[in-house]
Design a protein around this motif. Structure first.
Motif, mmCIF file in Angstrom:
data_model
loop_
_atom_site.group_PDB
_atom_site.id
_atom_site.type_symbol
_atom_site.label_atom_id
_atom_site.label_comp_id
_atom_site.label_asym_id
_atom_site.label_seq_id
_atom_site.Cartn_x
_atom_site.Cartn_y
_atom_site.Cartn_z
ATOM 1 N N ASN A 157 5.792 -7.543 -3.115
ATOM 2 C CA ASN A 157 4.451 -7.130 -3.318
ATOM 3 C C ASN A 157 4.049 -6.561 -4.477
ATOM 4 O OD1 ASN A 157 3.539 -8.062 -0.634
ATOM 5 N ND2 ASN A 157 4.710 -6.029 0.065
ATOM 6 N N ASN A 197 0.892 -1.265 -0.011
ATOM 7 C CA ASN A 197 -0.200 0.063 0.020
ATOM 8 C C ASN A 197 0.622 1.320 -0.012
ATOM 9 O OD1 ASN A 197 0.950 -0.157 2.581
ATOM 10 N ND2 ASN A 197 -0.685 0.684 3.495
ATOM 11 N N THR A 243 -1.950 -12.656 -0.378
ATOM 12 C CA THR A 243 -1.755 -14.044 -0.767
ATOM 13 C C THR A 243 -0.547 -14.266 -1.567
ATOM 14 O OG1 THR A 243 -3.378 -13.768 -2.342
ATOM 15 C CG2 THR A 243 -4.167 -14.288 -0.421
ATOM 16 N N ARG A 263 0.286 -11.021 -3.685
ATOM 17 C CA ARG A 263 -0.816 -9.952 -4.374
ATOM 18 C C ARG A 263 -1.176 -8.974 -3.347
ATOM 19 N NH1 ARG A 263 -2.790 -15.336 -4.563
ATOM 20 N NH2 ARG A 263 -2.469 -16.103 -6.666
ATOM 21 N N THR A 264 -1.922 -7.987 -3.776
ATOM 22 C CA THR A 264 -2.098 -6.991 -2.701
ATOM 23 C C THR A 264 -2.809 -7.153 -1.265
ATOM 24 O OG1 THR A 264 -4.058 -6.036 -3.876
ATOM 25 C CG2 THR A 264 -1.891 -5.053 -4.692
ATOM 26 N N ASP A 265 -3.644 -8.318 -1.376
ATOM 27 C CA ASP A 265 -4.230 -8.718 -0.360
ATOM 28 C C ASP A 265 -3.269 -9.751 0.359
ATOM 29 O OD1 ASP A 265 -4.241 -11.012 -1.847
ATOM 30 O OD2 ASP A 265 -6.214 -11.651 -1.890
ATOM 31 N N ALA A 324 -1.106 -1.835 -4.478
ATOM 32 C CA ALA A 324 -2.542 -1.047 -4.699
ATOM 33 C C ALA A 324 -2.681 0.183 -5.520
ATOM 34 C CB ALA A 324 -3.125 -1.322 -3.401
#
Length: 448
Positions: free
Chosen positions: A249, A16, A279, A275-277, A252
């Motif tokens: 990462n 982020n 995972t 991924r941004t989440d 986002a």
């Protein structure tokens, strides 16, 4: 230097908050979580980048130097050393005195600190900029005077390649860095040839690969994993002990500072191992294997078509003439196979599924490829092909297999054996089926 040249380094920004945003929106909790994941993946070093305009120039702000110290402490807590990159997003090369003041102010707390194992003076300096080169020739000895035991390095951008490194080395002949850092984003199937070219450019100085990767904005996560596997395998063959994926990462929306041209490039948001989440992508598994067991197996290539679509590195060639589908209707073994139906051809050839091996190509090597194929009212040409390319991506030649008979057939083994021709730096395996008004299935591919 041994630790530097064998470091399992990961490039890092939070998902982020990339680039300068990492420091202005500093989040130690998120950073600690990410660094713990990086260590679990097998990393032992993290690269962190600092920016003069953010930290304060020429006197760094106590706020930002404290944040850097906290980052280094978090890395250490998670068992990670630090590679520290200075002067990113920086071009005031005429201001040598203040550059020295700023660099030494940032570095002074780490003069005898074993947690910081190397310093990169400038990210992707331009060897074509005479003022930048004059600046580097002044900064290197100034930093060495205060940190004589600290290994120093420099990089050129990922498109400059070996010619850029040749120019960099030539212009730093009087004040060379301790090693050179190669940013590689070229075609992975030709990575061994490119790595060896880079090594020759800086010899006898050692080389590491400080950035490499593939964005998943327009390719599959499976191909990203295969890309990194090829680079790790090529580096191993070339005797390079440190390969650092870009980056830990994905980013986002809004994570990359809007005042940066990087923020306008969609590909830059999708290079991550995660991924941004949070995972993990398939590439994270590949990097874990390379770091923890030095293995990048052929199973990464999904030669039996059993992997989820997102994790498969197979690519379509000339899909306008007929695209392959991965189906469950007629596997030879397992649950899935690849199917072509109603194909044509273009002026460039027959449609195919293609991939490249994990093992790097070297001229004179013997190669074997095979696959089982089966037809239902098949017409046209169904075959395998090994297509050879030179270091610049120019097609050299191809070797083809026996062809599947037309009509309706049982599973038939197609094989092709070849020796890599002179000048070959990469190979593609194509499963071809063109001018086919019927249906053909492929399964159980092997490539060695």
């Amino acid at each position: 230097m041994t630790a530097v040249l064998n470091a399992k380094t990961v490039n890092y920004y939070p998902a982020n908050a990339g680039w300068t945003n990492m420091w202005t929106a500093f989040d130690p909790v998120r950073i600690n979580t990410d660094l713990a994941k990086a260590a679990a993946l097998g990393a032992d070093t993290v690269r962190v980048i600092v920016f003069p305009q953010t930290f304060g120039y020429p006197t760094p702000s106590a706020t930002y130097t404290a944040r850097l110290a906290q980052f280094i402490g978090l890395a250490d807590t998670n068992g990670l050393d630090v590679k520290l990159t200075l002067f990113d997003w920086w071009s005031n090369y005429t201001d040598i005195d203040n550059s020295v003041i700023w660099a030494l102010s940032v570095l002074h707390p780490y003069v005898d600190d074993p947690r910081v194992i190397t310093v990169e003076l400038k990210n992707e300096i331009s060897p074509g900029d005479a003022t930048a080169m004059a600046w580097a020739r002044q900064l290197i000895p100034a930093i060495r005077a205060t940190l004589p035991a600290m290994p120093l390095t420099l990089t050129v951008d990922g498109t400059s390649g070996a010619p850029g490194l040749t120019s960099l080395k030539s212009q730093l002949a009087t004040t060379p860095p301790d090693y050179y850092d190669f940013h590689f984003y070229g075609p992975s199937e030709r990575s061994l040839a490119e790595i060896r070219r880079a090594q020759a450019a800086v010899a006898p100085a050692p080389l590491v690969i400080g950035e490499t990767g593939l964005s998943t904005v327009s390719t599959s996560e499976g191909e990203q994993g295969a890309y990194l596997a090829r680079v790790y395998r090529a580096a191993q063959v070339a005797g390079i002990g440190s390969v650092a994926p870009w980056t830990f990462n994905d980013f986002a929306a809004g994570a990359i500072p809007a005042n940066s041209s990087v923020s306008t490039q969609p590909a830059q948001y999708k290079y991550g191992l995660h991924r941004t989440d949070g995972t993990a992508k398939f590439a994270a598994t590949v990097v874990n294997g390379a770091w923890t067991s030095a293995t990048t197996p052929n199973s990464i290539l999904n030669l039996g078509f059993e992997a989820p679509t997102a994790n498969s590195p197979w690519r379509q060639y000339l899909p306008q003439a007929g695209a392959a589908a991965i189906t469950t209707d007629l596997p030879r073994t397992g649950l899935q196979s690849a199917r072509f139906t109603g194909t044509t051809r273009t002026g460039s050839g027959l449609p195919s599924l293609l991939t490249s091996p994990i093992t790097p190509v070297q001229a004179g090597q013997s190669w074997h490829a095979e696959a089982f194929a089966r037809g239902a009212a098949a017409t046209g040409i169904t075959e395998l092909a090994l297509s050879w390319f030179d270091i610049n991506g120019a097609w050299i030649s191809q070797h083809t297999s026996n062809r599947l008979p037309t009509g309706t057939t049982t599973w038939t083994l197609l094989t092709v054996d070849a020796v890599a021709p002179a000048g070959a730096a990469g190979v593609q395996l194509h499963l071809k089926s063109g001018d086919n008004t019927g249906t053909v299935w492929f399964d159980d591919v092997a490539l060695t």
